[in-house]
Scaffold this motif. Structure first.
Motif, PDB file in Angstrom:
ATOM      1  N   VAL A 292      39.471  39.367  32.892  1.00 32.06           N
ATOM      2  CA  VAL A 292      40.432  38.521  32.924  1.00 32.06           C
ATOM      3  C   VAL A 292      40.301  37.456  31.652  1.00 32.06           C
ATOM      4  CG1 VAL A 292      42.312  36.713  33.917  1.00 32.06           C
ATOM      5  CG2 VAL A 292      41.436  38.697  35.257  1.00 32.06           C
ATOM      6  N   ARG A 293      39.361  37.018  31.592  1.00 33.95           N
ATOM      7  CA  ARG A 293      38.966  35.954  30.488  1.00 33.95           C
ATOM      8  C   ARG A 293      39.166  36.670  29.233  1.00 33.95           C
ATOM      9  NH1 ARG A 293      34.505  35.231  31.915  1.00 33.95           N
ATOM     10  NH2 ARG A 293      34.831  33.013  33.069  1.00 33.95           N
ATOM     11  N   ALA A 294      38.505  37.932  28.898  1.00 37.06           N
ATOM     12  CA  ALA A 294      38.688  38.592  27.730  1.00 37.06           C
ATOM     13  C   ALA A 294      40.074  39.031  27.589  1.00 37.06           C
ATOM     14  CB  ALA A 294      37.812  39.951  27.818  1.00 37.06           C
ATOM     15  N   ALA A 295      40.970  39.425  28.493  1.00 40.06           N
ATOM     16  CA  ALA A 295      42.339  39.728  28.211  1.00 40.06           C
ATOM     17  C   ALA A 295      43.157  38.477  27.805  1.00 40.06           C
ATOM     18  CB  ALA A 295      42.877  40.374  29.306  1.00 40.06           C
ATOM     19  N   SER A 296      42.693  37.061  28.240  1.00 39.29           N
ATOM     20  CA  SER A 296      43.439  36.067  27.926  1.00 39.29           C
ATOM     21  C   SER A 296      42.921  35.218  26.699  1.00 39.29           C
ATOM     22  CB  SER A 296      43.592  35.056  29.293  1.00 39.29           C
ATOM     23  OG  SER A 296      42.298  34.863  29.782  1.00 39.29           O
ATOM     24  N   LEU A 358      34.652  49.560  37.652  1.00 41.44           N
ATOM     25  CA  LEU A 358      33.741  49.241  36.718  1.00 41.44           C
ATOM     26  C   LEU A 358      34.184  50.056  35.321  1.00 41.44           C
ATOM     27  CD1 LEU A 358      30.250  48.443  37.925  1.00 41.44           C
ATOM     28  CD2 LEU A 358      32.218  46.899  37.528  1.00 41.44           C
ATOM     29  N   GLU A 359      34.301  51.261  35.551  1.00 43.69           N
ATOM     30  CA  GLU A 359      34.833  52.135  34.105  1.00 43.69           C
ATOM     31  C   GLU A 359      36.154  51.701  33.667  1.00 43.69           C
ATOM     32  OE1 GLU A 359      34.970  56.072  35.474  1.00 43.69           O
ATOM     33  OE2 GLU A 359      32.890  56.275  35.752  1.00 43.69           O
ATOM     34  N   GLU A 360      36.952  51.343  34.757  1.00 46.19           N
ATOM     35  CA  GLU A 360      38.340  50.669  34.160  1.00 46.19           C
ATOM     36  C   GLU A 360      38.216  49.322  33.547  1.00 46.19           C
ATOM     37  OE1 GLU A 360      43.019  51.094  35.923  1.00 46.19           O
ATOM     38  OE2 GLU A 360      41.061  51.478  37.013  1.00 46.19           O
ATOM     39  N   LEU A 361      37.556  48.497  34.025  1.00 44.34           N
ATOM     40  CA  LEU A 361      37.426  47.251  33.418  1.00 44.34           C
ATOM     41  C   LEU A 361      36.379  47.373  32.044  1.00 44.34           C
ATOM     42  CD1 LEU A 361      36.203  44.932  36.742  1.00 44.34           C
ATOM     43  CD2 LEU A 361      38.612  45.276  35.175  1.00 44.34           C
ATOM     44  N   ALA A 362      35.688  48.225  31.836  1.00 46.07           N
ATOM     45  CA  ALA A 362      35.115  48.522  30.586  1.00 46.07           C
ATOM     46  C   ALA A 362      36.088  48.801  29.438  1.00 46.07           C
ATOM     47  CB  ALA A 362      34.208  49.465  30.782  1.00 46.07           C
ATOM     48  N   THR A 363      37.402  49.384  29.845  1.00 47.53           N
ATOM     49  CA  THR A 363      38.255  49.466  28.481  1.00 47.53           C
ATOM     50  C   THR A 363      38.798  48.105  28.305  1.00 47.53           C
ATOM     51  OG1 THR A 363      40.112  49.955  30.460  1.00 47.53           O
ATOM     52  CG2 THR A 363      38.963  51.634  29.637  1.00 47.53           C
ATOM     53  N   VAL A 364      38.944  47.184  29.242  1.00 47.99           N
ATOM     54  CA  VAL A 364      39.302  45.724  28.940  1.00 47.99           C
ATOM     55  C   VAL A 364      38.364  44.949  28.141  1.00 47.99           C
ATOM     56  CG1 VAL A 364      40.227  43.793  29.825  1.00 47.99           C
ATOM     57  CG2 VAL A 364      40.855  45.859  30.893  1.00 47.99           C
ATOM     58  N   LEU A 365      37.158  45.202  28.568  1.00 48.45           N
ATOM     59  CA  LEU A 365      36.213  44.362  28.016  1.00 48.45           C
ATOM     60  C   LEU A 365      35.515  44.788  26.609  1.00 48.45           C
ATOM     61  CD1 LEU A 365      34.269  43.515  31.291  1.00 48.45           C
ATOM     62  CD2 LEU A 365      34.894  41.872  29.691  1.00 48.45           C
ATOM     63  N   ALA A 367      32.894  46.310  23.937  1.00 44.17           N
ATOM     64  CA  ALA A 367      31.566  45.840  23.802  1.00 44.17           C
ATOM     65  C   ALA A 367      31.072  44.617  24.645  1.00 44.17           C
ATOM     66  CB  ALA A 367      31.429  46.032  22.273  1.00 44.17           C
ATOM     67  N   ARG A 368      32.060  43.928  24.742  1.00 41.68           N
ATOM     68  CA  ARG A 368      31.358  42.539  25.127  1.00 41.68           C
ATOM     69  C   ARG A 368      31.047  42.851  26.548  1.00 41.68           C
ATOM     70  NH1 ARG A 368      36.949  38.963  23.983  1.00 41.68           N
ATOM     71  NH2 ARG A 368      37.830  41.121  24.607  1.00 41.68           N
ATOM     72  N   GLY A 369      31.353  43.670  27.112  1.00 47.01           N
ATOM     73  CA  GLY A 369      30.779  43.958  28.688  1.00 47.01           C
ATOM     74  C   GLY A 369      29.312  44.313  28.720  1.00 47.01           C
ATOM     75  N   TYR A 370      28.887  44.701  27.418  1.00 51.90           N
ATOM     76  CA  TYR A 370      27.443  45.102  27.590  1.00 51.90           C
ATOM     77  C   TYR A 370      26.341  44.084  26.737  1.00 51.90           C
ATOM     78  CZ  TYR A 370      29.657  49.205  29.328  1.00 51.90           C
ATOM     79  OH  TYR A 370      30.335  50.041  29.909  1.00 51.90           O
ATOM     80  N   ASP A 381      27.627  44.930  32.835  1.00 53.52           N
ATOM     81  CA  ASP A 381      26.674  46.067  32.336  1.00 53.52           C
ATOM     82  C   ASP A 381      25.493  45.812  33.417  1.00 53.52           C
ATOM     83  OD1 ASP A 381      24.731  47.690  30.621  1.00 53.52           O
ATOM     84  OD2 ASP A 381      23.402  45.687  30.896  1.00 53.52           O
ATOM     85  N   LYS A 382      25.226  44.608  33.990  1.00 57.56           N
ATOM     86  CA  LYS A 382      24.315  44.583  34.966  1.00 57.56           C
ATOM     87  C   LYS A 382      24.525  45.122  36.166  1.00 57.56           C
ATOM     88  CE  LYS A 382      21.349  41.156  36.930  1.00 57.56           C
ATOM     89  NZ  LYS A 382      20.870  41.753  38.155  1.00 57.56           N
TER      90      LYS A 382
END
Length: 592
Positions: A292-296, A358-365, A367-370, A381-382
């Protein structure tokens, strides 16, 4: 520090003086302890917080436990949460334990496992079958901040933790223990080892026994610590191994009777399975907040429409996972003879949903998710690394199927559409329930109260099919899952004997479908059990979205989402993000 609204700003003094608010006494006490722990752990996103995500991620990168945070948990007496009240601890019910532990797991799964929850997994056998002396000795150990660990027996489809096992032969005065296991959580840090060891070479239900091992009394020529292991996930949990060579173990170290290890594992692991699902869902909520932070980010207005579907969908899934875990954890107290079946189903479904989420959220995040060092985004990632090590990988799914498949034919012939519904207290927050008693947990039989609940709820909703809106969609979804249960009944009635069924991949699919059907029953039960105190949960929108996604995964016909359903769920998610509130049923403030 991330800005919080006034709703998220609460002092420890205010927490401890907070009234029960209609909750039962035990539940109010547990929620107060959880809120105090949230406050002590502080804002997870504050870079200066020694217990925040930046500090926890740094410890993970160093492959070390977060010493400062572990010291805080010791000072708070977290070990008392794993000791039944009858022995001086705080453990009453498993669902309340999950709520107390969520502040820890919301921040770090490795911390939750490495510091404490593994002690409960280890000592469950003692609470189930230990002598009075064993129970008090173990209680004293945990109450003084010391740890226990579990030495698992080997399972089929095992991961590293469940691979290999120890053997014990009878000897004068007790047993002689031998064998090697390379991956054990807290092998070097535990003050008690609870070992499920093979005491009979023959295969069968009497093949294993449980022994309590005292590391302090083990001599170097008999017990050898193996080098520390680098696992892909939960790096801070300090994995290493043990090798025993003809190690003497006194006879009074035996828990219960000789050959009782398998039945004790079946009895206690249902608590462990269900509890894992209840606490790890909180970890996934942290990842959802980062999405949500990334999307907003950089937006002053509403979220872009393209993010509504993944964010609302994952939020609905997390509420569904919490509903499933909460119901089974309550069932361990309220319906202990029959909870084992639903525990296996929940442990099968929840990890699958979390992995997909988690796979679905990876599309929102992206590269930042890693970004391993980012407290704002690195949780994806963790958690993706930690989940399989936490027992939520293939080995866990296979063991759940081994519980479910042999029982499907009997359920289809005798239980489905014939059994009475469970008590409504199973689904009601604040209901007073019996304490968890490991000694009365069943491992077979007991019927299927969740299937009965699904049928009953669908019957009550049937009158709403024609009224339109969210409630009509919910009624249609309930009926769709009942139809699926009828189809399963026909197929399961023709199953072969259990031994043959376990080897048939086509039959394993039936356990998958069954697990999702009774998962749907938990969602409906939690929605129907609302008393109006939580308006969002009392509205059908979240349940409609959760059941729609569950039905789509099964490939059953589901109605189109009613107008405004997805948007209503997104609005609640954004509200919780801005107020610093969790993505579970409780919606607790996680950054006080």
């Amino acid at each position: 520090m991330r800005e919080l609204t006034a709703a998220a700003m609460t002092t420890i003094a205010e927490i401890t003086q907070r009234p029960a608010g209609g909750k039962g006494g035990q539940e109010a006490d547990a929620l107060a302890r959880a809120a105090r722990l949230e406050a002590l752990l502080g804002d997870p996103y504050d870079p200066a917080n020694p217990h925040g995500l930046r500090a926890l991620f740094a410890a993970d990168a160093r492959r070390e436990p977060p010493a400062v945070t572990e010291a805080l948990l010791t000072e708070e007496g977290l070990g008392a949460e794993f000791v039944p009240v009858a022995h001086g601890g705080r453990l009453t019910r498993a669902d309340l334990l999950a709520r107390v532990l969520r502040p820890v797991f919301r921040r770090d799964v490795a911390l939750g496992f490495g510091y404490g929850i593994i002690s409960l997994f280890a000592t469950g056998a003692v609470w189930a079958a230990g002598s009075a002396r064993q129970r008090q000795d173990v209680a004293d150990l945990l109450l003084t901040g010391r740890r226990a660990t579990i030495l698992h027996h080997e399972l089929a489809h095992a991961n590293a933790i469940l691979r290999d096992e120890f053997t014990a032969r009878t000897a004068p005065g007790g047993y002689r223990l031998s064998g090697r296991k390379d991956v054990i959580i807290n092998a070097r840090r535990a003050d008690l080892q609870v070992a499920y060891v093979r005491t009979d070479a023959a295969r069968g239900p009497r093949s294993h026994s449980v022994l309590l091992l005292d590391p302090a009394g083990q001599r170097p020529e008999h017990a050898h610590h193996l080098p520390r292991v680098r696992t892909p996930g939960m790096r801070g949990a300090l994995f290493s191994g043990l090798e025993f060579t003809d190690c003497p173990v006194p006879g009074d170290a035996l828990v219960g009777a000789a050959g009782e290890g398998v039945s004790l594992a079946l009895r206690t692991f249902q608590v462990n399975r269900s509890l894992i699902c209840g606490v790890v869902t909180a970890s996934a909520g942290t990842v959802l907040h980062s999405a949500v932070r990334a999307a907003s980010e950089g937006r002053s207005g509403p979220l872009a429409k393209r993010w509504h579907k993944p964010l609302a969908g994952v939020f609905a899934d997390l509420l569904a996972c919490d509903a499933m875990a909460t119901v089974v954890l309550r069932a361990l107290s309220l319906l202990p003879a029959g909870a084992h079946l639903f525990a296996a189903a929940v442990k099968y479904v929840v990890p699958e949903l979390l992995r997909e989420d988690l796979e679905e959220l990876a599309t929102v995040l992206g590269a930042r998710g890693y970004d391993h060092e980012s407290p704002e985004y690195g949780a994806l990632d963790k958690l993706a690394r930690d989940l399989p090590v936490a027992g939520l990988g293939h080995a866990g799914s296979a063991s759940c199927q081994a519980v479910l498949v042999p029982q499907l034919r009997g359920l289809a012939e005798r239980s489905w559409f014939a059994e009475d519904e469970p008590p409504p207290e199973l689904f009601r927050s604040g209901a007073e329930l019996p304490d968890l008693d490991y000694r009365v947990l069943g491992i077979a039989g007991g019927g299927d109260f969740m299937a009965a609940s699904l049928v009953g709820c669908a019957t009550r909703l049937a009158a709403s099919r024609g009224v339109g809106g969210h409630i009509a969609a919910l009624a249609a979804l309930a009926e769709a899952f009942v139809t699926e249960l009828r189809a399963l009944q026909e197929r399961c009635r023709s199953l072969p004997t259990p031994g043959t069924a376990l080897t048939d991949p086509a039959v394993a699919v039936l356990s998958d479908r069954y697990s999702r059907v009774v998962g749907a029953a938990a969602i409906l039960g939690i929605w129907e059990g609302q008393d109006g105190g939580a308006p969002f949960l009392a509205d059908p929108a979240w349940a409609v979205l959760a059941l729609s996604r569950l039905g789509e995964r099964l490939g059953i016909p589901v109605p189109d989402l009613p107008e405004g359903c997805q948007e209503q769920v997104v609005d609640e998610l954004v509200r919780r993000y801005r107020d610093g509130r969790s993505c579970d049923l409780d919606a607790v403030a996680y950054a006080l």
